[in-house]
Design an enzyme around this catalytic site. Structure first.
Site, PDB file in Angstrom:
ATOM      1  N   SER A 145       0.868  -1.185   0.000  1.00 32.08           N
ATOM      2  CA  SER A 145       0.000   0.000   0.000  1.00 32.08           C
ATOM      3  C   SER A 145       0.903   1.233   0.000  1.00 32.08           C
ATOM      4  O   SER A 145       2.084   1.142   0.359  1.00 32.08           O
ATOM      5  CB  SER A 145      -0.844  -0.008   1.275  1.00 32.08           C
ATOM      6  N   TYR A 158      -2.764  -1.137  10.182  1.00 31.11           N
ATOM      7  CA  TYR A 158      -2.678  -1.377   8.733  1.00 31.11           C
ATOM      8  C   TYR A 158      -1.281  -0.992   8.223  1.00 31.11           C
ATOM      9  O   TYR A 158      -0.630  -1.762   7.512  1.00 31.11           O
ATOM     10  CB  TYR A 158      -3.774  -0.560   8.041  1.00 31.11           C
TER      11      TYR A 158
END
Ligand SMILES: NC(=O)c1ccc[n+]([C@@H]2O[C@H](COP(=O)([O-])OP(=O)(O)OC[C@H]3O[C@@H](n4cnc5c(N)ncnc54)[C@H](OP(=O)(O)O)[C@@H]3O)[C@@H](O)[C@H]2O)c1
Length: 284
Positions: A145, A158
């Site tokens: 990401s 995350y």
């Protein structure tokens, strides 16, 4: 090699293939001549996704795999390689998001995030590397990401999983280069998918919408596959302006520092007042 032939007849396994980026990658791989094993945790969802690609029926296969279960990941990868005579590409793509203040993130949520986003990738790599070393070739693509390159406040769990994926992928990219194995980390920034409305267990919360400005998943998949064919290590999508954000962060650019601080402020405010935590300040 001609980019158009890079994927032709390659045996590819994609996790989290029934939606979003995984589905778009599967579709684009099929368009480029690959055979695709689409893996998903929910049998109905993955069967339905494969049906949508029924035109390439002979080249699309399904696997039911919960990526938090090591034995299921191992079996899917070894089984595919045994059935086809090898595994050319593994896309460790399944993942879930979580945006919460750190103080509200339970240890159970941490475990779920780490199991789904990080252990899944480790299980995939663990199963695929021996097969690929034996073949003397292979390509592992892990979905990280932009949050695996730049800190995103209120996404600490995350962030933690995605930074780990970027580090793992980059380390292995250099370690195995001389053995004919390749690695890339896809770093999506803002790609249209169900991740914006989904709970980590897969429940879709209809009231949470994918932002309209999000980059289309099919365009993202096409861009990513082009960069993989060039053996690019870190692939940011959409590249503009997020590649600049990453570079600015590393170089300590004041505008990037202010952007991230402002994002933290907006999210703190949203959580304290029940407002929209997907709001973003303008990118620097
Ligand atoms: N979209 C973005 O802007 C963005 C940004 C940064 C990173 N990413 C990363 O991109 C990857 C794909 O996400 P997406 O945006 O395409 O969202 P998505 O449409 O929600 O796709 C995620 C996929 O992972 C699957 N999955 C979740 N937990 C699983 C498990 N335990 N076992 C097997 N499969 C599981 C989901 O299955 P179910 O359908 O059953 O839930 C779904 O198919 C993720 O790793 C995500 O972190 C996305």
């Amino acid at each position: 090699m001609n980019q158009n032939n890079f994927y032709k007849d390659k045996i590819c396994l994609v996790t989290g293939a029934n939606s979003g980026i995984g589905y778009a990658l599967s579709e684009e791989l099929l368009n480029r001549g690959a055979t695709v094993y689409m893996a998903g945790r929910n049998p109905e969802k993955v069967a339905k996704a494969a049906e949508q690609l029924a035109e390439q029926k002979d080249k699309v296969h399904t696997l039911v795999v919960d990526v938090t279960k090591q034995e299921q990941v191992q079996q899917a990868i070894e089984g595919t390689a045994a059935e086809t005579g090898g595994l050319d590409m593994l896309f460790n793509n399944a993942g879930v998001g979580l945006t919460l203040p750190y103080e509200n993130t339970t240890l159970e949520s941490w475990q779920q995030l780490i199991n789904t986003n990080l252990w899944s990738v480790i299980y995939g790599v663990h199963a695929a590397v021996p097969i690929m070393l034996k073949q003397g070739s292979g390509y592992i693509v892990n979905t990280s990401s932009i949050g695996g390159l730049v800190p995103v406040p209120f996404q600490s769990s995350y962030n933690c999983t995605k930074y780990a994926i970027t580090g793992l992928t980059e380390s292995l990219r250099y370690e195995y280069a001389e053995k004919g194995l390749h690695f890339s980390a896809i770093c999506p920034a803002y790609v249209a998918s169900e991740i914006y409305s989904k709970e980590p267990d897969g429940t879709v919360r209809q009231e949470r919408k994918t932002p309209e400005s999000a980059y289309p998943a099919d365009k993202a998949a096409s861009y990513v596959l082009g960069k993989i064919a060039e053996y690019k290590g870190i692939i940011i999508v959409p590249e503009e302006p997020y590649a600049d954000l990453w570079k600015g962060y590393i170089l300590g650019d004041q505008k990037v520092e202010e952007f991230i601080s402002q994002l933290a402020h907006l999210r703190r405010e949203a959580f304290e007042t029940g407002g929209d935590f997907t709001a973003m300040p303008p990118l620097p």
